[in-house]
Write an enzyme that holds these catalytic residues in place. Structure first.
Site, PDB file in Angstrom:
ATOM      1  CD  GLU A 109      16.611  10.957 -15.313  1.00  0.00           C
ATOM      2  OE1 GLU A 109      16.045  11.743 -16.086  1.00  0.00           O
ATOM      3  OE2 GLU A 109      17.796  10.636 -15.427  1.00  0.00           O
ATOM      4  CB  CYS A 130      19.222  10.415  -6.827  1.00  0.00           C
ATOM      5  SG  CYS A 130      18.951  12.140  -7.264  1.00  0.00           S
ATOM      6  CB  CYS A 137      12.548  21.789 -11.668  1.00  0.00           C
ATOM      7  SG  CYS A 137      13.098  22.821 -10.284  1.00  0.00           S
ATOM      8  CB  CYS A 141      19.227  26.494 -11.621  1.00  0.00           C
ATOM      9  SG  CYS A 141      18.391  26.688 -10.035  1.00  0.00           S
ATOM     10  CB  CYS A 144      19.797  22.607 -13.395  1.00  0.00           C
ATOM     11  SG  CYS A 144      18.940  21.094 -12.919  1.00  0.00           S
ATOM     12  N   GLY A 184      13.041  18.480  -9.652  1.00  0.00           N
ATOM     13  CA  GLY A 184      12.169  19.291  -8.811  1.00  0.00           C
ATOM     14  C   GLY A 184      12.824  19.956  -7.627  1.00  0.00           C
ATOM     15  CB  CYS A 356      24.504  16.471  -9.890  1.00  0.00           C
ATOM     16  SG  CYS A 356      24.826  15.541  -8.432  1.00  0.00           S
TER      17      CYS A 356
HETATM   18  N1  SAH Z   1      16.178  21.678  -6.559  1.00  0.00           N
HETATM   19  C1  SAH Z   1      17.018  21.106  -5.558  1.00  0.00           C
HETATM   20  C2  SAH Z   1      17.235  19.649  -5.803  1.00  0.00           C
HETATM   21  C3  SAH Z   1      18.109  19.350  -7.010  1.00  0.00           C
HETATM   22  S1  SAH Z   1      19.542  18.668  -6.371  1.00  0.00           S
HETATM   23  C4  SAH Z   1      18.301  21.888  -5.447  1.00  0.00           C
HETATM   24  O1  SAH Z   1      18.527  22.759  -6.259  1.00  0.00           O
HETATM   25  O2  SAH Z   1      19.055  21.685  -4.512  1.00  0.00           O
HETATM   26  C5  SAH Z   1      20.575  18.613  -7.665  1.00  0.00           C
HETATM   27  C6  SAH Z   1      21.901  19.230  -7.347  1.00  0.00           C
HETATM   28  O3  SAH Z   1      22.675  19.188  -8.542  1.00  0.00           O
HETATM   29  C7  SAH Z   1      21.760  20.694  -6.969  1.00  0.00           C
HETATM   30  O4  SAH Z   1      22.730  21.101  -6.052  1.00  0.00           O
HETATM   31  C8  SAH Z   1      21.977  21.332  -8.300  1.00  0.00           C
HETATM   32  O5  SAH Z   1      22.304  22.668  -8.197  1.00  0.00           O
HETATM   33  C9  SAH Z   1      23.088  20.488  -8.873  1.00  0.00           C
HETATM   34  N2  SAH Z   1      23.221  20.635 -10.313  1.00  0.00           N
HETATM   35  C10 SAH Z   1      22.316  21.117 -11.179  1.00  0.00           C
HETATM   36  N3  SAH Z   1      22.804  21.125 -12.428  1.00  0.00           N
HETATM   37  C11 SAH Z   1      24.032  20.611 -12.354  1.00  0.00           C
HETATM   38  C12 SAH Z   1      25.042  20.322 -13.326  1.00  0.00           C
HETATM   39  N4  SAH Z   1      24.853  20.576 -14.623  1.00  0.00           N
HETATM   40  N5  SAH Z   1      26.196  19.799 -12.884  1.00  0.00           N
HETATM   41  C13 SAH Z   1      26.386  19.509 -11.582  1.00  0.00           C
HETATM   42  N6  SAH Z   1      25.470  19.743 -10.622  1.00  0.00           N
HETATM   43  C14 SAH Z   1      24.309  20.288 -11.002  1.00  0.00           C
END
Ligand code: SAH
Length: 363
Positions: A109, A130, A137, A141, A144, A184, A356
């Site tokens: 994506e 993006c 991944c 987390c 996410c 990722g 995000c």
């Molecule tokens: N793996 C890397 C790149 C992903 S960036 C990282 O963790 O930084 C994507 C960003 O969106 C990260 O800061 C992640 O924590 C955030 N994110 C993940 N799930 C989200 C959600 N449900 N709502 C808002 N931000 C989120």
């Protein structure tokens, strides 16, 4: 940053299956020139090839009309490394989500995020892409969507660059910024991410300061990344002001404590002279209280950094909630009072499941 070796003449004459050959995307002018010369072509063809690959969006060498018909036939099967558009959807705010199919059938994506001049971004509209760096991944987390679908593999250099070209061609507008915030964890794929950054800068022509790599933090990788002395922006997904809370949200934090992560970030600032961005997702009642803001401010005092708050975007699997505007503002106010540089990222593309944390390579 070692470049992938280009296809040799021997390979060509043995007509090795094209899928096994390293794609051209990611090669610079010098490498493309060396390659065309190996093919018995004049050196200037290298520059032409570069122009067609990076700026004219050619998808097959057979379509480069300035090359002779005979040679086009010979090299027609050499892959440039472009993906196939599998799905495209546009949110009302202009954000476009793309699902791209790779040579092995995997789907990733990518999101194109236009910023319109009237939004106060100055006279010139920006186009941010993006990009994903892995298929899926492995970090898992809790909040996410990407991690819920598991992990398949790292993306190759050309698969990262292709995403930027795809958006650029679709919008018919030059990409101004690239954020490595798609599917990722970029620092689990450092070599290809570095190669892609270099090519986006030198071949596609995007300034290093307009490139941002976001990581949840992998031990030793931030320091290693710093050794390359890039002028890109490093964003670190912090999400909690203390170890206990961070561990609950981010499983990998157990093996890599917050103290160690922050120490490495400090080294990054020392080595590169660039400030670090800390991303902090706001989950109502979990990490968004004024005391969390105060604790965060204390941790970051004296640190050359910037806090980017991301109000939670809902995903199906978990029942976190996004705090309301007042609570978000209260968090901002505490940080500001403590002299911490802060901004709020109101995610774009929510309606297309392109915001995000919502990326999972599905519609
Ligand atoms: N793996 C890397 C790149 C992903 S960036 C990282 O963790 O930084 C994507 C960003 O969106 C990260 O800061 C992640 O924590 C955030 N994110 C993940 N799930 C989200 C959600 N449900 N709502 C808002 N931000 C989120």
């Amino acid at each position: 940053m070692s470049a992938t070796p280009l296809v040799s003449q021997v390979d060509l004459h043995n007509s090795v299956k094209s899928a096994l050959l390293p794609p051209l995307l990611g090669a610079n002018v010098a490498e493309l020139t060396a390659w065309v010369q190996q093919q018995g072509q004049p050196a200037y063809r290298g520059k032409q090839l570069h122009e067609w690959i990076y700026h004219k969006g050619v998808r097959s060498l057979a379509d480069i009309s300035v090359f002779s018909k005979q040679w086009r036939k010979e090299v027609a099967e050499i892959p440039i490394g472009r993906s196939i558009l599998h799905y495209r959807s546009e949110a009302p705010d202009g954000t476009v989500k793309y699902l791209l199919q790779l040579a092995d059938g995997q789907i990733i994506e990518t999101v194109g995020i236009p910023t319109f001049a009237e939004r106060g971004e100055g006279p010139k509209a920006r186009l941010t892409v993006c990009v994903s760096t892995q298929v899926g991944c492995p970090m898992a987390c809790d909040f996410c969507a990407t991690g819920k679908g598991g992990y398949k593999r790292n993306l190759a250099r050309h698969e990262i660059i292709d995403q930027v070209l795809t958006v650029q061609e679709d919008f018919q507008q030059r990409v101004s910024n690239v954020v490595f915030m798609g599917l990722g964890e970029p620092l689990l794929n450092t070599e290809n991410v570095l190669a892609a950054l270099k090519s986006l800068n030198q071949d596609v022509g995007i300034g290093q300061r307009s490139l941002t790599v976001s990581t949840v933090g992998i031990r030793d990788r931030i320091r290693q990344f710093a050794q390359h002395h890039l002028q890109i922006t490093l964003a670190v997904s912090l999400h909690a002001p203390n170890q206990a809370l961070r561990e609950k949200l981010i499983p990998s934090a157990r093996a890599y404590p917050l103290e160690d992560l922050l120490a490495e970030c400090r080294e990054y600032v020392e080595i590169t002279g660039r400030r670090v961005t800390f991303e902090y997702i706001l989950l109502a009642g979990v990490n968004d209280l004024p005391e969390h803001a105060l604790e965060l401010a204390k941790r970051l005092r004296g640190f050359q950094s910037h806090v980017n708050l991301i109000p939670y975007n809902p995903i199906q699997e978990v029942d976190y909630e996004r705090p309301n505007r007042d609570r978000i503002q209260a968090f901002v106010n505490v940080l500001k009072q403590q002299q911490i540089a802060v901004s709020v990222r109101y995610s774009r593309g929510l309606e297309a499941n392109a915001a995000c944390g919502q990326l999972r390579a599905s519609k």
